[in-house]
Write a protein that holds these residues in place. Structure first.
Motif, PDB file in Angstrom:
ATOM      1  N   LEU A 111       0.801  -1.328   0.040  1.00  0.00           N
ATOM      2  CA  LEU A 111      -0.059  -0.184  -0.023  1.00  0.00           C
ATOM      3  C   LEU A 111       0.880   1.157   0.093  1.00  0.00           C
ATOM      4  N   ASN A 112       2.058   1.154   0.834  1.00  0.00           N
ATOM      5  CA  ASN A 112       2.971   2.289   0.717  1.00  0.00           C
ATOM      6  C   ASN A 112       3.340   2.616  -0.723  1.00  0.00           C
ATOM      7  N   LEU A 113       3.806   1.481  -1.196  1.00  0.00           N
ATOM      8  CA  LEU A 113       4.545   1.634  -2.602  1.00  0.00           C
ATOM      9  C   LEU A 113       3.409   2.216  -3.593  1.00  0.00           C
ATOM     10  N   TYR A 114       2.063   1.675  -3.362  1.00  0.00           N
ATOM     11  CA  TYR A 114       0.987   2.376  -4.356  1.00  0.00           C
ATOM     12  C   TYR A 114       0.818   3.828  -4.156  1.00  0.00           C
ATOM     13  N   TYR A 115       0.908   4.394  -2.890  1.00  0.00           N
ATOM     14  CA  TYR A 115       0.877   5.669  -2.745  1.00  0.00           C
ATOM     15  C   TYR A 115       2.126   6.436  -3.192  1.00  0.00           C
ATOM     16  N   GLY A 116       3.140   5.801  -2.740  1.00  0.00           N
ATOM     17  CA  GLY A 116       4.515   6.444  -3.370  1.00  0.00           C
ATOM     18  C   GLY A 116       4.618   6.709  -4.650  1.00  0.00           C
ATOM     19  N   PHE A 117       4.147   5.630  -5.691  1.00  0.00           N
ATOM     20  CA  PHE A 117       4.336   5.761  -7.157  1.00  0.00           C
ATOM     21  C   PHE A 117       3.415   6.800  -7.495  1.00  0.00           C
ATOM     22  N   TYR A 118       2.070   6.797  -7.019  1.00  0.00           N
ATOM     23  CA  TYR A 118       1.144   7.747  -7.377  1.00  0.00           C
ATOM     24  C   TYR A 118       1.752   9.291  -6.957  1.00  0.00           C
ATOM     25  N   ASP A 119       2.338   9.420  -5.704  1.00  0.00           N
ATOM     26  CA  ASP A 119       2.671  10.891  -5.428  1.00  0.00           C
ATOM     27  C   ASP A 119       3.875  11.163  -6.325  1.00  0.00           C
ATOM     28  N   LEU A 120       4.612  10.289  -6.760  1.00  0.00           N
ATOM     29  CA  LEU A 120       5.761  10.337  -7.890  1.00  0.00           C
ATOM     30  C   LEU A 120       5.278  10.841  -9.256  1.00  0.00           C
ATOM     31  N   GLY A 121       4.253  10.002  -9.724  1.00  0.00           N
ATOM     32  CA  GLY A 121       3.517  10.269 -10.925  1.00  0.00           C
ATOM     33  C   GLY A 121       2.966  11.968 -11.036  1.00  0.00           C
ATOM     34  N   ALA A 122       2.535  12.399  -9.775  1.00  0.00           N
ATOM     35  CA  ALA A 122       1.817  13.750  -9.747  1.00  0.00           C
ATOM     36  C   ALA A 122       3.090  14.591  -9.664  1.00  0.00           C
ATOM     37  N   THR A 123       4.128  14.443  -8.903  1.00  0.00           N
ATOM     38  CA  THR A 123       5.284  15.235  -8.871  1.00  0.00           C
ATOM     39  C   THR A 123       6.016  15.345 -10.370  1.00  0.00           C
ATOM     40  N   PHE A 124       6.004  14.335 -11.143  1.00  0.00           N
ATOM     41  CA  PHE A 124       6.738  14.441 -12.506  1.00  0.00           C
ATOM     42  C   PHE A 124       5.710  15.137 -13.359  1.00  0.00           C
ATOM     43  N   PHE A 125       4.361  14.965 -13.225  1.00  0.00           N
ATOM     44  CA  PHE A 125       3.323  15.808 -14.194  1.00  0.00           C
ATOM     45  C   PHE A 125       3.420  17.180 -13.837  1.00  0.00           C
ATOM     46  N   ASN A 126       3.413  17.632 -12.595  1.00  0.00           N
ATOM     47  CA  ASN A 126       3.516  18.924 -12.364  1.00  0.00           C
ATOM     48  C   ASN A 126       4.828  19.697 -13.054  1.00  0.00           C
TER      49      ASN A 126
END
Length: 421
Positions: A111-126
Motif C-alpha cells: 500500500l505504501n508503494l502504491y501511494y508512493g508511485f502515485y505521488d511520484l506520478g503527480a510530482t513528475f506531471f507537475n
C-alpha cells in the motif's frame, strides 16, 4: 613464509566485512541505517547460496523503499528504488509460502508503494516530465492490480477493483508525452469496464478518433456502439464514422451510402441532414465531381433539405433550399432560351421548360421570405448572413420582375435599399 602469513592475516581481517548475516542486516534496518543496510543486503544476495533467502528479499524491499523517501535522491532514482522494492517484496512472497513477514505488517508495504508511485506520478506531471509521470502512474496501477490479485485487504482503506482516477492519470500523462497508443490502451480500460457519465465523454471521443485515424474498424465499430448507447445525443460519433469514408471528390457513392445508413438510424438529426445536403449541393453546383444523374441528384437534395428544415433552429437549411431552387429555375430558364426552333415540338418544349422554371420560382418564394423574416428579426447579423440577405432579396426582385409584378418588385427594391452595407 612471511608472504603467506601476511595473506592469511589479510583474509582473516577482511572476512567479517563480507560475512554479513541477516541478523546484522535486520539490526541496520532497525537503526534506520538504510544506506549501510542496502550495501549489506546487496552483498548478501550476491552470494548464490543466499539467493533463495526469503528474509533477505523482504529486507531488500524494506530497505529500498525506505531509501526512496530520502530527498537527497533525485525523484527518478526514487522511482527506481521503489520498483526494485516492489520486485523484492514479490520475490519474498514467492519464496515464503506462508508470507509470514508481510502478513505481520498486513502487507502495508504494498500500500505504501502504491501511494508512493502515485505521488511520484503527480510530482513528475507537475514538473511537465510526462514520460516519467506516465511510468510512475503505471507502476502505481501495477502495484494496485497486484494487491487485488493477491486479495490483500486493509483495515484503514478499501482498494477497489478499478481506480478510474489513476487510469485516467496514466492516459492523460501518456497523451501529454505523445504516447497516443499507450494512452488509448488505458482509456480502453475505462470503456471495457462499462464506465460512463459526463466526466468520461472525452474518453470515448479520444478512442473513437484514435481508432478512426488508425482505420481500425474492428475496434471502432464496437466502440461507437457503446458510445452511442451511453451518449445518444452526441453527434461526434456520426462525424467520426463519416470521416472513415475515403475522400473522393469525383465519386461520392460511398459517402452518400454512409449518410443514408446513419440517417436511417437517426432521421431527425439536423446536422447529419444539413451536412448531407451540403455534399449534394457542392456536387451539383460546386467544383466537386458532377453526379451521373443530375435530375435524381437534385430531387435527392430537395428531399434531404426538406428533412433538414424540419429540425433547423435557424435558417441555414432554408437558405440552402432557396439557392438550390433558384439554381434549378435558372437552369430551366436557360434551357428554354436555348430552344431556338419554331416547330410545334420546339414550341411545346420551350413552353414546358418555362412552366417548370416558373413552378420552381413559386416554390422558392416561401423559403426566401422565411429567410428574410428571420434575418429581419435578428439584433445583429454576421457577414455571411448579410451577404445571404442581399442575394435572396435579389432573387425576389428578379423573380417578380419576370412575373411582371411591379408592386412586389418595388417592395423588395425598398427592402434592398434599407439593407446595411
Amino acid at each position: 613464509m612471511k608472504k603467506i602469513f601476511m595473506l592469511s592475516i589479510l583474509f582473516a581481517v577482511s572476512a567479517p566485512l563480507f560475512a554479513q548475516s541477516l541478523k546484522d542486516i535486520g539490526t541496520l534496518v532497525l537503526l534506520n541505517k538504510y544506506a549501510d543496510a542496502k550495501t549489506s543486503v546487496d552483498k548478501f544476495l550476491a552470494e548464490p547460496k543466499n539467493e533463495s533467502s526469503a528474509d533477505a528479499w523482504y529486507y531488500k524491499g524494506r530497505i529500498y523503499n525506505a531509501l526512496s523517501y530520502d530527498t537527497v535522491n533525485p525523484r527518478i532514482e526514487a522511482m527506481g528504488l521503489k520498483s526494485t522494492s516492489f520486485d523484492a517484496f514479490k520475490k519474498y512472497q514467492v519464496l515464503d509460502a506462508k508470507d509470514t513477514r508481510m502478513k505481520e505488517e498486513e502487507n502495508a508495504s504494498f500500500l505504501n508503494l502504491y501511494y508512493g508511485f502515485y505521488d511520484l506520478g503527480a510530482t513528475f506531471f507537475n514538473k511537465k516530465d510526462f514520460d516519467n509521470s506516465t511510468n510512475a502512474f503505471k507502476k502505481a496501477l501495477e502495484v494496485r492490480e497486484y494487491i487485488n490479485s493477491k486479495k490483500i485487504t486493509y483495515k484503514e482503506t478499501n482498494v477497489s477493483a478499478i481506480d478510474t482516477s489513476l487510469i485516467l492519470n496514466v492516459a492523460i500523462a501518456a497523451t501529454q508525452a505523445k504516447k497516443t497508443s499507450e494512452a488509448a490502451a488505458y482509456y480502453k480500460k475505462i470503456v471495457d469496464a462499462g464506465i460512463a457519465g459526463p466526466g468520461y465523454l472525452e474518453v470515448y471521443q479520444f478512442l473513437a478518433d484514435y481508432y478512426a485515424k488508425a482505420n481500425d474498424q474492428a475496434n471502432l465499430q464496437p466502440l461507437l456502439t457503446q458510445a452511442r448507447a451511453k451518449y445518444p445525443e452526441n453527434e461526434f460519433w456520426d462525424e467520426v464514422e463519416l470521416n472513415t469514408v475515403p475522400k473522393n471528390t469525383e465519386d461520392k457513392t460511398a459517402l452518400y451510402a454512409k449518410y443514408d445508413e446513419l440517417l436511417a438510424k437517426n432521421p431527425s438529426n439536423y446536422n447529419l441532414n444539413y451536412n448531407y445536403a451540403v455534399e449534394y449541393y457542392n456536387s451539383l453546383y460546386g467544383n466537386d465531381g458532377k453526379p451521373k444523374d443530375p435530375v435524381a441528384a437534385k430531387a435527392k437534395l430537395t428531399s434531404v433539405l426538406t428533412q433538414a428544415i424540419k429540425y433547423d433552429k435557424g435558417v441555414d437549411a432554408t437558405v440552402l433550399m432557396t439557392n438550390h431552387l433558384y439554381n434549378i429555375a435558372a437552369d430551366l430558364s436557360s434551357a428554354a432560351v436555348m430552344v431556338k426552333g419554331t416547330k410545334p415540338e420546339d414550341v411545346k418544349k420551350k413552353a414546358e421548360l418555362k412552366k417548370q422554371a416558373n413552378a420552381k420560382m413559386d416554390e422558392l418564394i416561401p423559403y426566401a421570405e422565411k429567410a428574410l423574416k428571420y434575418y429581419s428579426e435578428q439584433p445583429t447579423l454576421k457577414g455571411i448572413q448579410k451577404g445571404n440577405q442581399k442575394i435572396i432579396v435579389g432573387y425576389l426582385i428578379e423573380i417578380y420582375g419576370m412575373k411582371g409584378d411591379k408592386a412586389k418588385v418595388a417592395e423588395y427594391e425598398k427592402v434592398k435599399a434599407g439593407l446595411p452595407n
